[in-house]
Design a protein around this motif. Structure first.
Motif, PDB file in Angstrom:
ATOM      1  N   VAL A 189     -20.736 -22.946 -27.172  1.00  0.00           N
ATOM      2  CA  VAL A 189     -21.228 -21.605 -26.833  1.00  0.00           C
ATOM      3  C   VAL A 189     -20.068 -20.652 -26.641  1.00  0.00           C
ATOM      4  CG1 VAL A 189     -22.500 -20.254 -25.115  1.00  0.00           C
ATOM      5  CG2 VAL A 189     -23.344 -22.511 -25.818  1.00  0.00           C
ATOM      6  N   TRP A 190     -19.022 -21.093 -25.961  1.00  0.00           N
ATOM      7  CA  TRP A 190     -17.866 -20.234 -25.710  1.00  0.00           C
ATOM      8  C   TRP A 190     -17.137 -19.875 -26.997  1.00  0.00           C
ATOM      9  CZ3 TRP A 190     -16.150 -24.015 -21.318  1.00  0.00           C
ATOM     10  CH2 TRP A 190     -16.947 -23.799 -20.190  1.00  0.00           C
ATOM     11  N   LEU A 191     -17.253 -20.714 -28.013  1.00  0.00           N
ATOM     12  CA  LEU A 191     -16.600 -20.449 -29.296  1.00  0.00           C
ATOM     13  C   LEU A 191     -17.373 -19.444 -30.149  1.00  0.00           C
ATOM     14  CD1 LEU A 191     -15.519 -24.075 -30.250  1.00  0.00           C
ATOM     15  CD2 LEU A 191     -13.983 -22.188 -29.675  1.00  0.00           C
ATOM     16  N   GLU A 192     -18.595 -19.139 -29.768  1.00  0.00           N
ATOM     17  CA  GLU A 192     -19.406 -18.220 -30.560  1.00  0.00           C
ATOM     18  C   GLU A 192     -19.546 -16.886 -29.818  1.00  0.00           C
ATOM     19  OE1 GLU A 192     -20.142 -18.702 -33.574  1.00  0.00           O
ATOM     20  OE2 GLU A 192     -19.437 -20.783 -33.637  1.00  0.00           O
ATOM     21  N   ARG A 193     -20.748 -16.544 -29.402  1.00  0.00           N
ATOM     22  CA  ARG A 193     -20.989 -15.261 -28.740  1.00  0.00           C
ATOM     23  C   ARG A 193     -21.668 -15.496 -27.397  1.00  0.00           C
ATOM     24  NH1 ARG A 193     -23.248 -11.442 -33.716  1.00  0.00           N
ATOM     25  NH2 ARG A 193     -21.366 -11.577 -35.020  1.00  0.00           N
ATOM     26  N   PRO A 194     -20.916 -15.865 -26.386  1.00  0.00           N
ATOM     27  CA  PRO A 194     -21.526 -16.154 -25.078  1.00  0.00           C
ATOM     28  C   PRO A 194     -22.044 -14.885 -24.412  1.00  0.00           C
ATOM     29  CG  PRO A 194     -19.135 -16.196 -24.919  1.00  0.00           C
ATOM     30  CD  PRO A 194     -19.455 -16.049 -26.375  1.00  0.00           C
ATOM     31  N   ASP A 195     -23.112 -15.031 -23.647  1.00  0.00           N
ATOM     32  CA  ASP A 195     -23.610 -13.897 -22.885  1.00  0.00           C
ATOM     33  C   ASP A 195     -22.844 -13.805 -21.564  1.00  0.00           C
ATOM     34  OD1 ASP A 195     -24.650 -15.879 -21.186  1.00  0.00           O
ATOM     35  OD2 ASP A 195     -26.607 -15.838 -22.166  1.00  0.00           O
ATOM     36  N   LEU A 223     -20.131 -16.433 -20.044  1.00  0.00           N
ATOM     37  CA  LEU A 223     -18.747 -16.009 -19.807  1.00  0.00           C
ATOM     38  C   LEU A 223     -18.349 -16.240 -18.359  1.00  0.00           C
ATOM     39  CD1 LEU A 223     -18.351 -12.667 -21.801  1.00  0.00           C
ATOM     40  CD2 LEU A 223     -17.179 -14.837 -22.199  1.00  0.00           C
ATOM     41  N   ALA A 224     -19.274 -15.982 -17.446  1.00  0.00           N
ATOM     42  CA  ALA A 224     -18.984 -16.227 -16.033  1.00  0.00           C
ATOM     43  C   ALA A 224     -18.715 -17.699 -15.789  1.00  0.00           C
ATOM     44  CB  ALA A 224     -20.152 -15.741 -15.173  1.00  0.00           C
ATOM     45  N   GLY A 225     -19.442 -18.579 -16.490  1.00  0.00           N
ATOM     46  CA  GLY A 225     -19.200 -20.012 -16.361  1.00  0.00           C
ATOM     47  C   GLY A 225     -17.806 -20.403 -16.812  1.00  0.00           C
ATOM     48  N   LEU A 227     -14.822 -21.855 -14.435  1.00  0.00           N
ATOM     49  CA  LEU A 227     -14.142 -23.110 -14.779  1.00  0.00           C
ATOM     50  C   LEU A 227     -12.633 -22.952 -14.639  1.00  0.00           C
ATOM     51  CD1 LEU A 227     -13.985 -25.975 -16.055  1.00  0.00           C
ATOM     52  CD2 LEU A 227     -13.954 -24.832 -18.288  1.00  0.00           C
ATOM     53  N   ILE A 228     -12.083 -21.860 -15.162  1.00  0.00           N
ATOM     54  CA  ILE A 228     -10.637 -21.643 -15.058  1.00  0.00           C
ATOM     55  C   ILE A 228     -10.220 -21.500 -13.602  1.00  0.00           C
ATOM     56  CG2 ILE A 228      -8.748 -20.122 -15.725  1.00  0.00           C
ATOM     57  CD1 ILE A 228      -9.933 -21.798 -18.016  1.00  0.00           C
ATOM     58  N   GLN A 229     -11.021 -20.810 -12.797  1.00  0.00           N
ATOM     59  CA  GLN A 229     -10.698 -20.670 -11.380  1.00  0.00           C
ATOM     60  C   GLN A 229     -10.714 -22.026 -10.683  1.00  0.00           C
ATOM     61  OE1 GLN A 229      -9.614 -17.905  -9.841  1.00  0.00           O
ATOM     62  NE2 GLN A 229      -9.666 -16.980 -11.888  1.00  0.00           N
ATOM     63  N   ASP A 230     -11.681 -22.872 -11.018  1.00  0.00           N
ATOM     64  CA  ASP A 230     -11.725 -24.218 -10.433  1.00  0.00           C
ATOM     65  C   ASP A 230     -10.499 -25.033 -10.832  1.00  0.00           C
ATOM     66  OD1 ASP A 230     -14.133 -23.625  -9.243  1.00  0.00           O
ATOM     67  OD2 ASP A 230     -15.351 -24.575 -10.820  1.00  0.00           O
ATOM     68  N   THR A 270      -9.130 -15.605 -24.961  1.00  0.00           N
ATOM     69  CA  THR A 270      -9.240 -14.175 -24.668  1.00  0.00           C
ATOM     70  C   THR A 270     -10.472 -13.841 -23.825  1.00  0.00           C
ATOM     71  OG1 THR A 270     -10.358 -13.875 -26.810  1.00  0.00           O
ATOM     72  CG2 THR A 270      -7.985 -13.479 -26.718  1.00  0.00           C
ATOM     73  N   ARG A 271     -11.279 -14.842 -23.507  1.00  0.00           N
ATOM     74  CA  ARG A 271     -12.441 -14.622 -22.651  1.00  0.00           C
ATOM     75  C   ARG A 271     -12.294 -15.261 -21.280  1.00  0.00           C
ATOM     76  NH1 ARG A 271     -16.480 -16.226 -27.644  1.00  0.00           N
ATOM     77  NH2 ARG A 271     -16.584 -14.162 -28.613  1.00  0.00           N
ATOM     78  N   THR A 272     -11.123 -15.820 -20.991  1.00  0.00           N
ATOM     79  CA  THR A 272     -10.927 -16.492 -19.703  1.00  0.00           C
ATOM     80  C   THR A 272     -10.837 -15.516 -18.538  1.00  0.00           C
ATOM     81  OG1 THR A 272      -8.548 -16.558 -20.191  1.00  0.00           O
ATOM     82  CG2 THR A 272      -9.840 -18.530 -20.700  1.00  0.00           C
ATOM     83  N   SER A 273     -10.621 -14.239 -18.818  1.00  0.00           N
ATOM     84  CA  SER A 273     -10.653 -13.198 -17.786  1.00  0.00           C
ATOM     85  C   SER A 273     -11.049 -11.883 -18.445  1.00  0.00           C
ATOM     86  CB  SER A 273      -9.303 -13.064 -17.080  1.00  0.00           C
ATOM     87  OG  SER A 273      -8.342 -12.465 -17.945  1.00  0.00           O
ATOM     88  N   ARG A 274     -11.316 -10.888 -17.646  1.00  0.00           N
ATOM     89  CA  ARG A 274     -11.781  -9.608 -18.187  1.00  0.00           C
ATOM     90  C   ARG A 274     -10.691  -8.877 -18.969  1.00  0.00           C
ATOM     91  NH1 ARG A 274     -16.697  -8.234 -16.285  1.00  0.00           N
ATOM     92  NH2 ARG A 274     -17.471  -9.320 -14.433  1.00  0.00           N
ATOM     93  N   LEU A 275      -9.430  -9.178 -18.680  1.00  0.00           N
ATOM     94  CA  LEU A 275      -8.322  -8.479 -19.341  1.00  0.00           C
ATOM     95  C   LEU A 275      -7.536  -9.386 -20.289  1.00  0.00           C
ATOM     96  CD1 LEU A 275      -6.962  -6.432 -16.280  1.00  0.00           C
ATOM     97  CD2 LEU A 275      -8.540  -5.668 -18.062  1.00  0.00           C
ATOM     98  N   ALA A 276      -8.038 -10.597 -20.519  1.00  0.00           N
ATOM     99  CA  ALA A 276      -7.278 -11.551 -21.338  1.00  0.00           C
ATOM    100  C   ALA A 276      -7.222 -11.166 -22.801  1.00  0.00           C
ATOM    101  CB  ALA A 276      -7.871 -12.955 -21.196  1.00  0.00           C
ATOM    102  N   ASP A 277      -8.060 -10.199 -23.237  1.00  0.00           N
ATOM    103  CA  ASP A 277      -8.021  -9.788 -24.639  1.00  0.00           C
ATOM    104  C   ASP A 277      -6.965  -8.724 -24.892  1.00  0.00           C
ATOM    105  OD1 ASP A 277      -9.290  -7.821 -23.209  1.00  0.00           O
ATOM    106  OD2 ASP A 277     -10.799  -7.392 -24.739  1.00  0.00           O
TER     107      ASP A 277
END
Length: 462
Positions: free
Chosen positions: A172-178, A182-184, A188-191, A222-229
């Motif tokens: 899902v993360w490799l395609e178009r996550p909602d 994205l929050a998941g 995960l990265i925060q954990d 580029t989706r691991t945070s809001r500014l990662a892109d």
């Protein structure tokens, strides 16, 4: 027949453990054809090793791809394959009572996940306590290489419980996550960061090992945070290492493309096409996933790769054009007096290196249609295809006219050359033109075969 001695059993266990998975499967099939007590013991040893490896793959499942190099050659975090089995043997000691829970596991969590996580934690502890006993030939990685060390592997083992839950969501993360998906990912990265300061980057390495198409992993990074892109943010974080590795691999492939020559054969052309298409995929994904500044190191590296590959593609297209003209050449024909015209050379070889070189180059030009869009030379490629379609169609039609007018010295040779022209048209996907040429050639062949018969029948009728 006596059973195996202790020495024989130890030796056979060592041999069975040293077998690869494919070799072990072949050994299992071969042992079944044997008879006797010793053969039965050997069959039991093989079956036990197969069961043990299946349990190992369940327990260490999220990390399994880290113990083999990537097929695409992209620099990535990997560990020696021999370490995989060695670490498992240490982790399972004293845990035999729980290993049966790893048999026949299902996708849902249960007791088996508790056992798997326990074994991973034990393997991590063993690596930290006795790193050189488990990994005696460990060497410090060179600067810029992925940190393949006992500490790094132990850190990855610490993240195995989180990775086990993350892998089903990777697609899902490799395609178009909602937004929820994205929050998941971000949670995960925060954990992972809560486990270790390097936890986020290690999780990306673990997930990357499960993604065959390297460029697609840019979507996750580029989706691991809001500014990662944004490059300004990503380039100063540990996540940026994936971008750097991809650009390093692009540069390596560009160098490989630069030394390729048409004369090296079809295999070399196929390798060149793979390299060009791979670079195009990475650079196109980089454009879509990340806001790269043109004057940044990443931007300069990507721009240089585009320029170099575009130049090589232009040279390849020129070589393809020249190769077609060399394989099916024209010659000057005298009409009357000083009047001459260019016409097909029907005595040219209909097979050989020139023909195969041209076919390989044309196949490469056709296969790089998508890459040509990325590197800005699709218009040149399209113009070349149009020019070659016209040239080959005209060449073949004039040759067929010569056959019909009985001007060809060797009609069979001329028809074979027409077949080469039709083959080239098929390769460049000018299918309608190729079909038209083949229809005319079939009609010419029929007429040529029938003509001697009718000539021979006339005197008898008189």
């Amino acid at each position: 027949m006596s059973s195996l001695s202790v020495e024989h059993r130890v030796a056979l266990e060592a041999i069975v453990q040293a077998c690869s998975d494919d070799q072990l499967a072949q050994l299992a099939m071969g042992v079944k054809t044997l008879t006797g007590a010793k053969a039965a013991e050997l069959e039991a040893l093989v079956a036990e090793e197969i069961r043990d490896r299946a349990r190992r793959d369940v327990a260490f499942g999220p990390l399994t791809p880290l113990f083999r190099p990537r097929a695409d050659g992209v620099p990535a975090l990997t560990f020696p394959p021999a370490l995989y089995a060695r670490l498992w043997r240490e982790a399972r000691k004293g845990e035999e009572a729980f290993l049966g829970l790893l048999d026949g596991v299902v996708a849902t969590e249960g007791e088996w996940t508790l056992v798997a996580d326990r074994l991973c934690a034990k393997a991590s502890a063993v690596l930290r306590d006795r790193p050189y006993d488990i990994w005696p030939d460990c060497q410090r990685p060179a600067e810029g290489e992925p940190p393949s060390t006992p500490v790094e592997l132990a850190g990855c083992l610490d993240l195995t419980p989180l990775a086990r839950g993350a892998l089903p969501r990777l697609a899902v993360w490799l395609e178009r996550p909602d937004d929820t998906q994205l929050a998941g990912l971000r949670l995960l990265i925060q954990d992972c960061l809560a486990v270790s300061p390097e936890g986020g980057r290690r999780m990306i390495d673990i997930l990357f090992a499960h993604v065959p198409d390297a460029e697609r992993m840019l979507r996750v990074v580029t989706r691991t945070s809001r500014l990662a892109d944004r490059e300004a943010i990503l380039s100063h974080s540990e996540m940026g290492v994936l971008v750097e590795r991809l650009l390093v691999s692009v540069q390596a492939r560009v160098k490989h493309i630069a030394v390729m020559r048409p004369q090296q054969g079809e295999a070399a052309m196929l390798a060149l096409v793979d390299d060009v298409n791979w670079c195009a995929g990475v650079l196109a994904e980089l454009d879509m996933s990340l806001q790269v500044r043109p004057d940044s190191p990443w931007g300069k590296s990507a721009r240089l790769a585009r320029i170099q590959v575009s130049g090589q593609m232009s040279g390849l297209m020129k070589s393809a054009q020249a190769a077609v003209h060399a394989a099916l050449p024209m010659k000057r024909q005298v009409l009357a007096g000083r009047m001459t015209r260019m016409s097909p050379w029907l005595e040219a070889p209909c097979q050989g290196e020139a023909i195969e070189t041209a076919a390989g180059l044309l196949a490469a030009v056709t296969a790089m249609r998508g890459a040509a869009n990325v590197f800005g030379c699709e218009s040149d490629r399209s113009a070349l295809t149009t020019e070659l379609t016209d040239y080959l169609s005209a060449w073949a039609n004039e040759a067929l006219d010569s056959i019909a007018d009985a001007e060809a010295l060797d009609p069979d040779q001329a028809l074979r050359l027409v077949g080469v022209a039709a083959r080239f048209l098929t390769v460049i996907e000018a299918l309608e033109a190729a079909r038209a040429i083949r229809r005319r050639a079939a009609a010419a062949e029929t007429a040529r075969v029938a003509r001697p018969a009718s000539t021979g029948a006339s005197p008898a009728g008189d």
